[in-house]
Design a protein around this motif. Structure first.
Motif, PDB file in Angstrom:
ATOM      1  N   ILE A 117       0.837  -1.205   0.000  1.00 22.86           N
ATOM      2  CA  ILE A 117       0.000   0.000   0.000  1.00 22.86           C
ATOM      3  C   ILE A 117       0.869   1.252   0.000  1.00 22.86           C
ATOM      4  O   ILE A 117       0.640   2.192  -0.777  1.00 22.86           O
ATOM      5  N   ARG A 118       1.881   1.281   0.872  1.00 23.71           N
ATOM      6  CA  ARG A 118       2.769   2.456   0.939  1.00 23.71           C
ATOM      7  C   ARG A 118       3.489   2.677  -0.389  1.00 23.71           C
ATOM      8  O   ARG A 118       3.590   3.800  -0.880  1.00 23.71           O
ATOM      9  N   ARG A 119       3.997   1.588  -0.965  1.00 23.89           N
ATOM     10  CA  ARG A 119       4.714   1.708  -2.236  1.00 23.89           C
ATOM     11  C   ARG A 119       3.790   2.180  -3.364  1.00 23.89           C
ATOM     12  O   ARG A 119       4.182   2.963  -4.223  1.00 23.89           O
ATOM     13  N   THR A 120       2.567   1.688  -3.342  1.00 29.08           N
ATOM     14  CA  THR A 120       1.629   2.084  -4.395  1.00 29.08           C
ATOM     15  C   THR A 120       1.280   3.561  -4.281  1.00 29.08           C
ATOM     16  O   THR A 120       1.211   4.277  -5.295  1.00 29.08           O
ATOM     17  N   LEU A 121       1.060   4.036  -3.066  1.00 30.22           N
ATOM     18  CA  LEU A 121       0.773   5.458  -2.878  1.00 30.22           C
ATOM     19  C   LEU A 121       1.939   6.319  -3.347  1.00 30.22           C
ATOM     20  O   LEU A 121       1.745   7.353  -3.999  1.00 30.22           O
ATOM     21  N   ALA A 122       3.155   5.888  -3.043  1.00 29.67           N
ATOM     22  CA  ALA A 122       4.334   6.641  -3.489  1.00 29.67           C
ATOM     23  C   ALA A 122       4.438   6.629  -5.010  1.00 29.67           C
ATOM     24  O   ALA A 122       4.752   7.648  -5.639  1.00 29.67           O
ATOM     25  N   ALA A 123       4.147   5.472  -5.616  1.00 32.89           N
ATOM     26  CA  ALA A 123       4.227   5.361  -7.073  1.00 32.89           C
ATOM     27  C   ALA A 123       3.144   6.196  -7.746  1.00 32.89           C
ATOM     28  O   ALA A 123       3.384   6.832  -8.785  1.00 32.89           O
ATOM     29  N   THR A 158      -7.648   8.625 -13.524  1.00 36.23           N
ATOM     30  CA  THR A 158      -8.148   8.098 -12.254  1.00 36.23           C
ATOM     31  C   THR A 158      -7.067   8.021 -11.180  1.00 36.23           C
ATOM     32  O   THR A 158      -7.290   7.418 -10.125  1.00 36.23           O
ATOM     33  N   ILE A 159      -5.911   8.627 -11.405  1.00 38.80           N
ATOM     34  CA  ILE A 159      -4.867   8.628 -10.379  1.00 38.80           C
ATOM     35  C   ILE A 159      -5.375   9.193  -9.053  1.00 38.80           C
ATOM     36  O   ILE A 159      -5.169   8.586  -7.996  1.00 38.80           O
ATOM     37  N   PRO A 160      -6.068  10.347  -9.039  1.00 38.43           N
ATOM     38  CA  PRO A 160      -6.566  10.863  -7.755  1.00 38.43           C
ATOM     39  C   PRO A 160      -7.529   9.903  -7.072  1.00 38.43           C
ATOM     40  O   PRO A 160      -7.549   9.806  -5.839  1.00 38.43           O
ATOM     41  N   ALA A 161      -8.336   9.188  -7.849  1.00 37.36           N
ATOM     42  CA  ALA A 161      -9.271   8.236  -7.257  1.00 37.36           C
ATOM     43  C   ALA A 161      -8.522   7.084  -6.611  1.00 37.36           C
ATOM     44  O   ALA A 161      -8.864   6.640  -5.506  1.00 37.36           O
ATOM     45  N   ALA A 162      -7.500   6.570  -7.291  1.00 39.92           N
ATOM     46  CA  ALA A 162      -6.711   5.477  -6.721  1.00 39.92           C
ATOM     47  C   ALA A 162      -6.008   5.922  -5.446  1.00 39.92           C
ATOM     48  O   ALA A 162      -5.925   5.167  -4.466  1.00 39.92           O
ATOM     49  N   GLU A 163      -5.507   7.155  -5.437  1.00 40.86           N
ATOM     50  CA  GLU A 163      -4.857   7.679  -4.233  1.00 40.86           C
ATOM     51  C   GLU A 163      -5.860   7.768  -3.088  1.00 40.86           C
ATOM     52  O   GLU A 163      -5.530   7.429  -1.932  1.00 40.86           O
ATOM     53  N   ALA A 169      -5.408   5.535   0.398  1.00 43.17           N
ATOM     54  CA  ALA A 169      -5.164   6.303   1.612  1.00 43.17           C
ATOM     55  C   ALA A 169      -6.305   6.194   2.615  1.00 43.17           C
ATOM     56  O   ALA A 169      -6.179   6.651   3.756  1.00 43.17           O
ATOM     57  N   HIS A 170      -7.402   5.578   2.218  1.00 48.34           N
ATOM     58  CA  HIS A 170      -8.575   5.495   3.084  1.00 48.34           C
ATOM     59  C   HIS A 170      -8.379   4.421   4.166  1.00 48.34           C
ATOM     60  O   HIS A 170      -7.908   3.325   3.870  1.00 48.34           O
ATOM     61  N   PRO A 171      -8.729   4.723   5.401  1.00 45.30           N
ATOM     62  CA  PRO A 171      -8.555   3.727   6.468  1.00 45.30           C
ATOM     63  C   PRO A 171      -9.366   2.454   6.241  1.00 45.30           C
ATOM     64  O   PRO A 171      -8.966   1.377   6.696  1.00 45.30           O
ATOM     65  N   ASP A 172     -10.500   2.549   5.560  1.00 44.04           N
ATOM     66  CA  ASP A 172     -11.284   1.349   5.272  1.00 44.04           C
ATOM     67  C   ASP A 172     -10.515   0.378   4.390  1.00 44.04           C
ATOM     68  O   ASP A 172     -10.641  -0.844   4.532  1.00 44.04           O
ATOM     69  N   PHE A 173      -9.732   0.915   3.447  1.00 41.69           N
ATOM     70  CA  PHE A 173      -8.958   0.030   2.577  1.00 41.69           C
ATOM     71  C   PHE A 173      -7.879  -0.677   3.384  1.00 41.69           C
ATOM     72  O   PHE A 173      -7.702  -1.896   3.259  1.00 41.69           O
ATOM     73  N   ALA A 174      -7.186   0.065   4.222  1.00 41.18           N
ATOM     74  CA  ALA A 174      -6.153  -0.558   5.058  1.00 41.18           C
ATOM     75  C   ALA A 174      -6.754  -1.613   5.977  1.00 41.18           C
ATOM     76  O   ALA A 174      -6.149  -2.659   6.217  1.00 41.18           O
ATOM     77  N   GLY A 175      -7.974  -1.353   6.462  1.00 39.38           N
ATOM     78  CA  GLY A 175      -8.618  -2.278   7.387  1.00 39.38           C
ATOM     79  C   GLY A 175      -9.468  -3.338   6.717  1.00 39.38           C
ATOM     80  O   GLY A 175     -10.169  -4.089   7.407  1.00 39.38           O
ATOM     81  N   VAL A 176      -9.429  -3.440   5.404  1.00 35.47           N
ATOM     82  CA  VAL A 176     -10.206  -4.419   4.629  1.00 35.47           C
ATOM     83  C   VAL A 176     -11.688  -4.317   5.003  1.00 35.47           C
ATOM     84  O   VAL A 176     -12.379  -5.315   5.183  1.00 35.47           O
ATOM     85  N   ALA A 189     -18.787   5.454   0.057  1.00 35.96           N
ATOM     86  CA  ALA A 189     -18.020   5.893   1.221  1.00 35.96           C
ATOM     87  C   ALA A 189     -16.829   6.780   0.899  1.00 35.96           C
ATOM     88  O   ALA A 189     -16.315   7.459   1.784  1.00 35.96           O
ATOM     89  N   VAL A 190     -16.374   6.776  -0.344  1.00 38.26           N
ATOM     90  CA  VAL A 190     -15.174   7.540  -0.685  1.00 38.26           C
ATOM     91  C   VAL A 190     -15.581   8.858  -1.321  1.00 38.26           C
ATOM     92  O   VAL A 190     -16.351   8.885  -2.283  1.00 38.26           O
TER      93      VAL A 190
END
Length: 603
Positions: free
Chosen positions: A415-421, A433-438, A442-449, A459-460
């Protein structure tokens, strides 16, 4: 679970096939041509008039022109493609995904011409590619399913009857396609007619067949799919899974492998069920079995009888080249992976980078030139694309520019690498759609599955205008034209209002995404834009529906026109209550971005 013999993956493919015609375009054609070159196999590209200078044409060893612009004239023309293969001396055809990839008639035409079809048999495609028949096979193979029809539906009354029996929402889905094309969700009986008509129309345009069927729509499910492979020697295996829940308009935006948060027992059950399904139809080649997962249970969704858009995340965690494995199987070799469920190595995430403006969550397609394309040079980063700097995104086909694929030793690192990329990836010239992917990563729901297939749309939150760096308004609040309009980059944009029926479309597409610094300036705009009642096309495309007539009374948010662009139907809505006048477009008209379609005189 076994380990993939990475040094063996794909071996044997180069010896039996000598020249392959790639019956596709864009990033998947480039992807296939690259693997062919690596294995010493000559490649033949086909192209429409619009794609004459496309990257896949430049990279192929030779190319064949298929005149015309519309896909029905070239990429969907079976006779032309088979003849092109024969005339070029190709011994086989790779269909990629989309277009004719899941067309049984095409597969049979290829083999009837004495060529090798790099995919399953026409019979297998017919059974599993036709979604209604696939449901029957799944039932026989003991694969759990959500309630659905076993025959195509043709009337809104059938949709309403199904909704009464099984409950709403109901999904109307194309019988001969996938990728979210030809799919509509019906929230209640009043939406049945429009949803059915739209789904049938879009399915016919995308897949050449307008048949649709119904399923009970699970609104709190995750979308998890299993990669399967089978050869002509009776071997069939499943090669891990992918989560594809992050979707908009039923089309995937972010995928990852392995699917996070699944119990290993459930993961294995899904894999074995997928293998049973493949064996039930004598499947040979690459395929994907898609499931909905809810409350610890899984339900068969469909089987895609082709390579998937998101196959690179499986490649990243297994160290395989799945295109090479397709070539190997097509050449008559046995699978290089002897057992199911090879253990994944680390975690991989794919972000689809489309030429779409995600402002306000609308994802409006946008064509135009790519002035600069710069891919970050980071460990574990791969970018599959059909474009380079200077190429142009045509309005006639899919909006995908490329796929950013990032691997990490674990999900958090990925996740960290993808955000940096994503932050370093530059696509200058069209909104993407780069801003949408970011926003997703970066959303806590994504990190928390903590997401489902409805999560992205519900939700986004997305900004109401894409950020630009070249020009900005002098007035910081941007409210000169009223609270529903804003100046960005010297152009006027309508901030969409979300209602129960959906969002109002912007008068013009948002400006391109840029990271440059620029000077602020203010310019005048069209006084008829936005809240004044002018109805403009948000993108270049073809008018496929006019839902009003001169003099009709309409309300803000009501759909007035439908414009098709880049294989997506886009509703154009009124921004005010009022009366329709000066309709300036008819069905079949090709319109440019910002073209005035009508005027609504405010009430």
């Amino acid at each position: 679970m076994g380990q993939v013999p990475r040094e063996q993956a794909g071996r044997g493919a180069a010896g039996a096939l000598s020249k392959v015609l790639v019956a596709n375009r864009g990033e998947i054609a480039v992807r296939i041509i690259g693997t062919l070159a690596e294995h010493g196999i000559a490649s033949v590209a086909v192209h429409s008039d619009a794609d004459e200078k496309a990257l896949h044409v430049r990279l192929a060893d030779e190319s064949v022109a298929l005149p015309g612009t519309a896909a029905t004239e070239n990429y969907l023309d079976i006779t032309r493609i088979v003849r092109a293969a024969q005339d070029s001396g190709a011994d086989s055809i790779h269909p990629g995904y989309g277009f004719l990839a899941e067309n049984a008639e095409f597969a049979r035409a290829v083999t009837d011409a004495g060529l090798v079809f790099i995919g399953p048999s026409g019979d297998a495609i017919e059974v599993m590619g036709e979604k209604v028949a696939a449901r029957r096979v799944a039932a026989q193979a003991g694969v759990p399913q959500v309630p659905g029809t076993t025959e195509p539906v043709t009337s809104a009354d059938e949709v309403r009857a199904f909704g009464t029996e099984h409950g709403y929402p109901v999904a109307v889905k194309a019988s001969f396609g996938g990728g979210g094309r030809g799919m509509r969700t019906v929230a209640g009986p009043d939406e049945a007619e429009d949803a059915l008509v739209a789904a049938r129309r879009e399915a016919g345009a995308a897949f050449g067949n307008s048949e649709v069927y119904l399923e009970r729509y699970l609104s709190a499910a995750r979308h998890v799919e299993v990669q399967i492979f089978a050869d002509a020697h009776g071997n069939a295996v499943w090669l891990g899974d992918r989560d594809c829940s992050v979707q908009r308009r039923h089309q995937k935006l972010v995928e990852e492998s392995p699917a996070p948060g699944l119990q290993e027992e459930l993961r294995a059950e899904m894999g074995e069920a997928a293998v049973r399904l493949a064996k039930a139809v004598g499947y040979v080649g690459a395929g994907t079995v898609e499931y909905l997962v809810e409350d610890g249970r899984f339900y068969f969704l469909e089987m895609n009888t082709r390579i998937q858009v998101e196959h690179p995340v499986t490649e990243a965690v297994l160290g395989m080249d799945l295109i090479a494995e397709q070539l190997r199987v097509a050449a008559g070799e046995p699978l290089s992976v002897p057992t199911s469920g090879p253990a994944p190595r680390g975690h991989a995430i794919e972000c689809r980078i489309n030429a779409e403006d995600p402002a306000g969550g609308l994802f409006v397609p946008s064509s135009g030139p790519i002035h600069a394309l710069q891919v970050p040079m980071r460990p574990g980063v791969r970018f599959d694309s059909g474009y380079e700097s200077g190429d142009e995104v045509a309005p006639h086909y899919d909006s995908m520019i490329g796929k950013l694929v990032v691997w990490g030793p674990d999900r958090d690192t990925a996740i960290r690498r993808t955000l940096a990329a994503l932050d370093e990836l530059v696509v200058d010239g069209v909104p993407t759609t780069i801003p949408a992917a970011e926003a997703v990563l970066a959303h806590p729901d994504f990190a928390g599955v903590a997401f489902t297939t409805r999560w992205l749309e519900n939700a986004v939150e997305f900004p109401t205008a894409t950020a630009v760096g070249t020009e900005e308004p002098d007035d910081a609040d941007g409210d000169e034209g009223g609270r529903d309009e804003v100046w960005v980059g010297g152009r006027r944009y309508v901030i969409p209002f979300f209602t129960g029926a959906g969002a109002a479309a912007p008068a013009e597409p948002a400006a391109r995404r840029s990271r440059g610094n620029g000077t602020k300036r203010k310019s005048s705009g069209d006084p008829g834009a936005g809240g004044s009642g002018a109805v403009s096309s948000p993108m270049q495309g073809t008018v496929i529906a006019v839902k009003v007539a001169d003099g009709d009374a309409v309300t803000a948010g009501q759909i007035l026109f439908v414009v098709e662009a880049m294989k997506m139907e886009n509703p154009v809505r009124s921004t005010v209550d009022g009366k329709v006048g000066e309709i300036g477009a008819a069905v079949g008209d090709v319109v440019t971005a910002g073209a005035r379609l009508a005027v609504v005189v405010p009430a």
